[in-house]
Design an enzyme around this catalytic site. Structure first.
Site, short mmCIF file in Angstrom:
data_model
loop_
_atom_site.label_atom_id
_atom_site.label_comp_id
_atom_site.label_asym_id
_atom_site.label_seq_id
_atom_site.Cartn_x
_atom_site.Cartn_y
_atom_site.Cartn_z
CB SER A 155 -0.84 0.00 1.28
OG SER A 155 -1.40 1.28 1.52
CE1 TYR A 168 -4.61 -2.04 4.97
CE2 TYR A 168 -3.66 0.12 4.57
CZ TYR A 168 -4.19 -1.06 4.09
OH TYR A 168 -4.28 -1.28 2.73
P1 NAD Z 1 -11.32 -5.92 -0.86
O1 NAD Z 1 -11.86 -5.80 0.50
O2 NAD Z 1 -12.24 -5.84 -2.03
O3 NAD Z 1 -10.48 -7.26 -1.05
C1 NAD Z 1 -9.82 -7.88 0.00
C2 NAD Z 1 -9.92 -9.35 -0.24
O4 NAD Z 1 -9.19 -10.05 0.76
C3 NAD Z 1 -11.36 -9.83 -0.18
O5 NAD Z 1 -11.59 -10.74 -1.23
C4 NAD Z 1 -11.44 -10.53 1.18
O6 NAD Z 1 -12.41 -11.54 1.23
C5 NAD Z 1 -10.03 -11.11 1.25
N1 NAD Z 1 -9.65 -11.47 2.61
C6 NAD Z 1 -9.70 -10.69 3.72
N2 NAD Z 1 -9.26 -11.39 4.78
C7 NAD Z 1 -8.94 -12.64 4.32
C8 NAD Z 1 -8.43 -13.79 4.92
N3 NAD Z 1 -8.18 -13.84 6.24
N4 NAD Z 1 -8.20 -14.87 4.16
C9 NAD Z 1 -8.46 -14.86 2.83
N5 NAD Z 1 -8.95 -13.78 2.20
C10 NAD Z 1 -9.18 -12.68 2.94
O7 NAD Z 1 -10.21 -4.79 -0.98
P2 NAD Z 1 -9.02 -4.56 -2.00
O8 NAD Z 1 -8.86 -3.10 -2.06
O9 NAD Z 1 -9.18 -5.34 -3.24
O10 NAD Z 1 -7.79 -5.13 -1.14
C11 NAD Z 1 -6.81 -5.99 -1.67
C12 NAD Z 1 -5.46 -5.62 -1.11
O11 NAD Z 1 -5.12 -4.31 -1.58
C13 NAD Z 1 -5.39 -5.56 0.41
O12 NAD Z 1 -4.19 -6.16 0.83
C14 NAD Z 1 -5.37 -4.07 0.70
O13 NAD Z 1 -4.72 -3.77 1.90
C15 NAD Z 1 -4.61 -3.56 -0.51
N6 NAD Z 1 -4.79 -2.14 -0.78
C16 NAD Z 1 -6.00 -1.62 -1.12
C17 NAD Z 1 -6.13 -0.26 -1.34
C18 NAD Z 1 -7.42 0.37 -1.71
O14 NAD Z 1 -7.49 1.63 -1.73
N7 NAD Z 1 -8.46 -0.39 -2.03
C19 NAD Z 1 -5.01 0.57 -1.26
C20 NAD Z 1 -3.79 0.01 -0.91
C21 NAD Z 1 -3.69 -1.35 -0.67
#
Ligand code: NAD
Length: 272
Positions: A155, A168
């Site tokens: 991130s 986080y």
């Molecule tokens: P999201 O919530 O749509 O996806 C997260 C996914 O992780 C979901 O499918 C959820 O079911 C899965 N998950 C959560 N806990 C889990 C576990 N214990 N075991 C298996 N699966 C699990 O959000 P996203 O934005 O697609 O997030 C994906 C990654 O991107 C994350 O690591 C998040 O920290 C990172 N991220 C997102 C953003 C943003 O702005 N959306 C920014 C920086 C980083």
């Protein structure tokens, strides 16, 4: 005609947390590039079924033969789950070439209030999960010729502090150092370890603003390029890092953030 290259033809990939969001976009892009992909979820069977159908659709649309895309159910925070899931894939497919540690969670942990439970939950999913999954994958990569690739979804908060969200930010800062440490430890074994650092991305993680025009405008006013990213803005870089085109790249975090990590407050000089 699609111009997407088939850089991952015949590669076997596991993307954690890929029933939706960034993980799903990465899984789709990998399939478009020729990979055989495992969708992982913890408790999201309907979306996982839709994801698999989509993978078969894009494989066919890319003019590729039908392949064995799979679903593996696992909570990445549980060591036994991830060991079983990767074991299932290796015995079913015969090999695993690419691990994307993408599953992640976020919740508020104010510095003067955060509880043991709040902090543990976030660190278990976002940091311990990738560490243990990497261990299982690396053991497999070392057990046969060809090395392997790990990509961690970090991130912008790997680098930028996030007040109110210390757990986080700690998890993503730690993930950056996990990336660099494993990259160095296994560099000479043909194992590359990199990270992608997304900025504000339009996924369920940002339900607080993604569908509210006023709140979204406010978020986007902080982004130098002026708009939040889509999961599809992230996915091509994962495919590049997973491919042989990136064979000399290891230990790096690539920020994909519309300029968020460029110290936007310095856009207009306020110093001497
Ligand atoms: P999201 O919530 O749509 O996806 C997260 C996914 O992780 C979901 O499918 C959820 O079911 C899965 N998950 C959560 N806990 C889990 C576990 N214990 N075991 C298996 N699966 C699990 O959000 P996203 O934005 O697609 O997030 C994906 C990654 O991107 C994350 O690591 C998040 O920290 C990172 N991220 C997102 C953003 C943003 O702005 N959306 C920014 C920086 C980083």
């Amino acid at each position: 005609m699609s111009t997407i290259p088939h850089r991952l033809a015949g590669r076997f990939a596991l993307v954690t947390g890929s029933s939706r969001g960034i993980g799903l976009a990465v899984a789709i892009r990998f399939a478009q590039e020729g990979a055989i992909v495992a969708i992982n979820h913890r408790n999201d069977p309907e979306d996982a079924d839709k994801a698999i159908a989509k993978l078969h659709e894009v494989t066919a649309a890319a003019g590729l033969p039908k392949v064995d895309h799979r679903i593996v159910v696992a909570d990445v925070a549980r060591e036994g789950d991830i060991e079983r899931a990767i074991g299932e894939l290796v015995s079913g497919w015969g090999r695993l070439d690419i691990l994307v540690n993408n599953a992640g969670i976020q919740s508020e942990t104010p510095g003067d209030e955060m509880s043991d439970d709040d902090v543990s939950k976030i660190l278990d999913v976002n940091l311990k999960g990738p560490a243990l999954a990497s261990r299982v994958a690396i053991r497999h990569f070392l057990s046969r010729p060809g090395g392997g690739v790990i990509i961690n979804t970090s991130s912008v908060h790997e680098a930028i502090p996030k007040p109110g969200y210390a757990a986080y930010a700690m998890s993503k800062a730690g993930l950056g150092h996990l990336t660099r440490t494993l990259a160095l430890e296994f560099a000479e074994k043909g194992i590359r370890v990199n990270a992608i650092g997304p900025g504000a991305t339009v996924t369920a993680m940002n339900d607080a603003w993604r569908n509210d025009p006023a709140k979204r405008k406010s978020v986007e006013s902080h982004i130098p390029m002026g708009f939040a990213g889509d999961p599809e803005d992230m996915a091509p870089a994962y495919a590049f890092l997973a491919s042989d085109e990136a064979r000399y790249i290891t230990g790096q975090t690539l920020y994909i953030d519309g300029g968020l990590t460029l110290y936007p407050d310095f856009k207009h000089n306020w110093s001497s």
